[in-house]
Write a protein that holds these residues in place. Structure first.
Motif, PDB file in Angstrom:
ATOM      1  N   PRO A  95      14.959  24.879   7.248  1.00  0.00           N
ATOM      2  CA  PRO A  95      13.696  24.481   6.620  1.00  0.00           C
ATOM      3  C   PRO A  95      13.740  23.036   6.116  1.00  0.00           C
ATOM      4  O   PRO A  95      14.775  22.552   5.675  1.00  0.00           O
ATOM      5  CB  PRO A  95      13.564  25.450   5.446  1.00  0.00           C
ATOM      6  N   LEU A  96      12.605  22.372   6.218  1.00  0.00           N
ATOM      7  CA  LEU A  96      12.436  21.035   5.664  1.00  0.00           C
ATOM      8  C   LEU A  96      11.102  21.022   4.924  1.00  0.00           C
ATOM      9  O   LEU A  96      10.051  21.250   5.527  1.00  0.00           O
ATOM     10  CB  LEU A  96      12.442  19.956   6.751  1.00  0.00           C
ATOM     11  N   PHE A  97      11.176  20.810   3.619  1.00  0.00           N
ATOM     12  CA  PHE A  97       9.970  20.687   2.807  1.00  0.00           C
ATOM     13  C   PHE A  97       9.932  19.289   2.211  1.00  0.00           C
ATOM     14  O   PHE A  97      10.955  18.757   1.794  1.00  0.00           O
ATOM     15  CB  PHE A  97       9.966  21.711   1.663  1.00  0.00           C
ATOM     16  N   ALA A  98       8.745  18.710   2.186  1.00  0.00           N
ATOM     17  CA  ALA A  98       8.510  17.440   1.511  1.00  0.00           C
ATOM     18  C   ALA A  98       7.783  17.766   0.213  1.00  0.00           C
ATOM     19  O   ALA A  98       6.733  18.420   0.225  1.00  0.00           O
ATOM     20  CB  ALA A  98       7.659  16.534   2.380  1.00  0.00           C
ATOM     21  N   TYR A  99       8.349  17.359  -0.918  1.00  0.00           N
ATOM     22  CA  TYR A  99       7.747  17.608  -2.232  1.00  0.00           C
ATOM     23  C   TYR A  99       7.332  16.272  -2.832  1.00  0.00           C
ATOM     24  O   TYR A  99       8.092  15.301  -2.813  1.00  0.00           O
ATOM     25  CB  TYR A  99       8.737  18.313  -3.163  1.00  0.00           C
ATOM     26  N   PHE A 100       6.117  16.228  -3.379  1.00  0.00           N
ATOM     27  CA  PHE A 100       5.649  15.044  -4.085  1.00  0.00           C
ATOM     28  C   PHE A 100       4.569  15.468  -5.070  1.00  0.00           C
ATOM     29  O   PHE A 100       4.043  16.586  -4.997  1.00  0.00           O
ATOM     30  CB  PHE A 100       5.124  13.973  -3.121  1.00  0.00           C
ATOM     31  N   GLU A 101       4.264  14.589  -6.004  1.00  0.00           N
ATOM     32  CA  GLU A 101       3.230  14.866  -6.993  1.00  0.00           C
ATOM     33  C   GLU A 101       2.199  13.753  -6.970  1.00  0.00           C
ATOM     34  O   GLU A 101       2.534  12.576  -6.856  1.00  0.00           O
ATOM     35  CB  GLU A 101       3.840  14.976  -8.395  1.00  0.00           C
ATOM     36  N   VAL A 102       0.931  14.160  -7.084  1.00  0.00           N
ATOM     37  CA  VAL A 102      -0.172  13.213  -7.188  1.00  0.00           C
ATOM     38  C   VAL A 102      -0.657  13.263  -8.630  1.00  0.00           C
ATOM     39  O   VAL A 102      -0.824  14.340  -9.192  1.00  0.00           O
ATOM     40  CB  VAL A 102      -1.320  13.575  -6.214  1.00  0.00           C
ATOM     41  N   TYR A 103      -0.867  12.090  -9.221  1.00  0.00           N
ATOM     42  CA  TYR A 103      -1.321  11.984 -10.609  1.00  0.00           C
ATOM     43  C   TYR A 103      -2.759  11.461 -10.593  1.00  0.00           C
ATOM     44  O   TYR A 103      -2.997  10.341 -10.135  1.00  0.00           O
ATOM     45  CB  TYR A 103      -0.419  11.044 -11.412  1.00  0.00           C
ATOM     46  N   GLU A 104      -3.700  12.286 -11.055  1.00  0.00           N
ATOM     47  CA  GLU A 104      -5.115  11.901 -11.061  1.00  0.00           C
ATOM     48  C   GLU A 104      -5.741  12.218 -12.417  1.00  0.00           C
ATOM     49  O   GLU A 104      -6.159  13.347 -12.674  1.00  0.00           O
ATOM     50  CB  GLU A 104      -5.858  12.617  -9.944  1.00  0.00           C
ATOM     51  N   PRO A 105      -5.793  11.225 -13.326  1.00  0.00           N
ATOM     52  CA  PRO A 105      -6.341  11.462 -14.657  1.00  0.00           C
ATOM     53  C   PRO A 105      -7.823  11.850 -14.645  1.00  0.00           C
ATOM     54  O   PRO A 105      -8.305  12.479 -15.578  1.00  0.00           O
ATOM     55  CB  PRO A 105      -6.126  10.149 -15.403  1.00  0.00           C
ATOM     56  N   LEU A 106      -8.556  11.522 -13.592  1.00  0.00           N
ATOM     57  CA  LEU A 106      -9.976  11.858 -13.525  1.00  0.00           C
ATOM     58  C   LEU A 106     -10.218  13.360 -13.391  1.00  0.00           C
ATOM     59  O   LEU A 106     -11.329  13.833 -13.616  1.00  0.00           O
ATOM     60  CB  LEU A 106     -10.642  11.130 -12.342  1.00  0.00           C
ATOM     61  N   LEU A 107      -9.201  14.129 -13.048  1.00  0.00           N
ATOM     62  CA  LEU A 107      -9.387  15.573 -12.864  1.00  0.00           C
ATOM     63  C   LEU A 107      -9.821  16.279 -14.138  1.00  0.00           C
ATOM     64  O   LEU A 107     -10.550  17.275 -14.085  1.00  0.00           O
ATOM     65  CB  LEU A 107      -8.103  16.221 -12.345  1.00  0.00           C
ATOM     66  N   THR A 108      -9.402  15.795 -15.300  1.00  0.00           N
ATOM     67  CA  THR A 108      -9.785  16.456 -16.553  1.00  0.00           C
ATOM     68  C   THR A 108     -11.105  15.917 -17.105  1.00  0.00           C
ATOM     69  O   THR A 108     -11.842  16.651 -17.736  1.00  0.00           O
ATOM     70  CB  THR A 108      -8.696  16.310 -17.634  1.00  0.00           C
ATOM     71  N   GLY A 109     -11.425  14.658 -16.860  1.00  0.00           N
ATOM     72  CA  GLY A 109     -12.644  14.066 -17.413  1.00  0.00           C
ATOM     73  C   GLY A 109     -13.830  14.116 -16.479  1.00  0.00           C
ATOM     74  O   GLY A 109     -14.977  14.132 -16.918  1.00  0.00           O
ATOM     75  N   THR A 110     -13.575  14.137 -15.185  1.00  0.00           N
ATOM     76  CA  THR A 110     -14.641  14.139 -14.189  1.00  0.00           C
ATOM     77  C   THR A 110     -14.372  15.272 -13.207  1.00  0.00           C
ATOM     78  O   THR A 110     -13.702  15.074 -12.185  1.00  0.00           O
ATOM     79  CB  THR A 110     -14.672  12.777 -13.437  1.00  0.00           C
ATOM     80  N   THR A 113     -14.314  15.171  -9.296  1.00  0.00           N
ATOM     81  CA  THR A 113     -13.352  14.324  -8.591  1.00  0.00           C
ATOM     82  C   THR A 113     -12.601  15.139  -7.544  1.00  0.00           C
ATOM     83  O   THR A 113     -12.161  16.248  -7.809  1.00  0.00           O
ATOM     84  CB  THR A 113     -12.329  13.727  -9.581  1.00  0.00           C
ATOM     85  N   THR A 114     -12.489  14.570  -6.366  1.00  0.00           N
ATOM     86  CA  THR A 114     -11.688  15.210  -5.319  1.00  0.00           C
ATOM     87  C   THR A 114     -10.530  14.288  -4.961  1.00  0.00           C
ATOM     88  O   THR A 114     -10.621  13.071  -5.098  1.00  0.00           O
ATOM     89  CB  THR A 114     -12.517  15.511  -4.049  1.00  0.00           C
ATOM     90  N   VAL A 115      -9.446  14.902  -4.514  1.00  0.00           N
ATOM     91  CA  VAL A 115      -8.250  14.149  -4.131  1.00  0.00           C
ATOM     92  C   VAL A 115      -7.810  14.647  -2.762  1.00  0.00           C
ATOM     93  O   VAL A 115      -7.834  15.844  -2.487  1.00  0.00           O
ATOM     94  CB  VAL A 115      -7.108  14.339  -5.154  1.00  0.00           C
ATOM     95  N   GLN A 116      -7.410  13.713  -1.921  1.00  0.00           N
ATOM     96  CA  GLN A 116      -6.903  14.036  -0.602  1.00  0.00           C
ATOM     97  C   GLN A 116      -5.539  13.374  -0.409  1.00  0.00           C
ATOM     98  O   GLN A 116      -5.240  12.371  -1.060  1.00  0.00           O
ATOM     99  CB  GLN A 116      -7.853  13.538   0.489  1.00  0.00           C
ATOM    100  N   THR A 117      -4.739  13.940   0.476  1.00  0.00           N
ATOM    101  CA  THR A 117      -3.487  13.297   0.861  1.00  0.00           C
ATOM    102  C   THR A 117      -3.473  13.118   2.366  1.00  0.00           C
ATOM    103  O   THR A 117      -4.158  13.838   3.104  1.00  0.00           O
ATOM    104  CB  THR A 117      -2.252  14.120   0.447  1.00  0.00           C
ATOM    105  N   ARG A 118      -2.699  12.167   2.798  1.00  0.00           N
ATOM    106  CA  ARG A 118      -2.511  11.907   4.232  1.00  0.00           C
ATOM    107  C   ARG A 118      -1.012  11.817   4.478  1.00  0.00           C
ATOM    108  O   ARG A 118      -0.301  11.116   3.757  1.00  0.00           O
ATOM    109  CB  ARG A 118      -3.192  10.610   4.623  1.00  0.00           C
TER     110      ARG A 118
END
Length: 189
Positions: A95-110, A113-118
């Motif tokens: 198995p090979l997993f890629a782990y990462f985190e996206v930080y989006e402060p707008l998620l709590t206030g707006t 808001t949508t977030v996408q990854t590529r």
């Protein structure tokens, strides 16, 4: 195996590890750059490659039972805990997993808001792009009330010929902002 976590302020460091069995020792050294993050804009963490994963609830119960020190913040996405690997060579069926985190402060206030990854996977030798997902929604990974989106994606090693690869990831939000590309290299045998 030894796991540890160190909280460091932003800056450039030289990480040196010197393991020993009491009579013999070895050393490894690498640069470590910790970027600053003000918490007010879209950002993305480093990309971590993982071979090991397990149920996060079970791992938490076991850690509490043995009271291991020092404690560290595990990498958890959708109830699964991932362990970073130092060995970036993968074999067919592994198995090979890629782990990462996206930080989006707008998620709590707006909330709208949508977030996408590529995600892009490139053959290092030929420069050929093997996979380019295009922008994809992170809605399945978003946790209500949180500004951190922990994402783990499995990479289909079995479909890749032997060689060296570069995995890259970027985040984009609905305001048109995008992060830098984060990358990790690995080899398929």
């Amino acid at each position: 195996r030894y796991e540890a976590q160190i909280d460091l302020p932003p800056g450039e460091y030289n990480l040196r590890l010197i393991p020993s069995d009491g009579s013999k020792f070895g050393s490894a050294e690498m640069p470590l750059n910790i970027g600053s993050y003000g918490g007010k804009q879209l950002a993305i963490s480093s990309l971590v490659l993982c071979k090991r994963f397990r149920d996060a609830a079970v791992a938490e119960q076991e850690a509490a039972a043995v009271n291991l020190a020092p404690q560290y913040v595990p990498l958890v996405s959708k109830g699964v805990q991932f362990t970073p690997t130092g060995d970036t060579t993968f074999r067919k069926g592994e198995p090979l997993f890629a782990y990462f985190e996206v930080y989006e402060p707008l998620l709590t206030g707006t909330p709208a808001t949508t977030v996408q990854t590529r995600l892009k996977l490139t053959d290092v030798k030929t420069g050929e792009v093997k996979v380019d997902t295009g922008p994809r929604s992170t809605a399945d990974w978003i946790q209500p009330g949180k500004t951190v989106i922990p994402i783990a994606e499995q990479i289909a090693v079995d479909k890749l010929p032997a060689g060296s690869y570069r995995l890259e990831v970027q985040a984009i939000d609905s305001t048109g902002k995008s992060t830098v590309w984060r990358a990790a290299n690995f080899t398929v045998e």
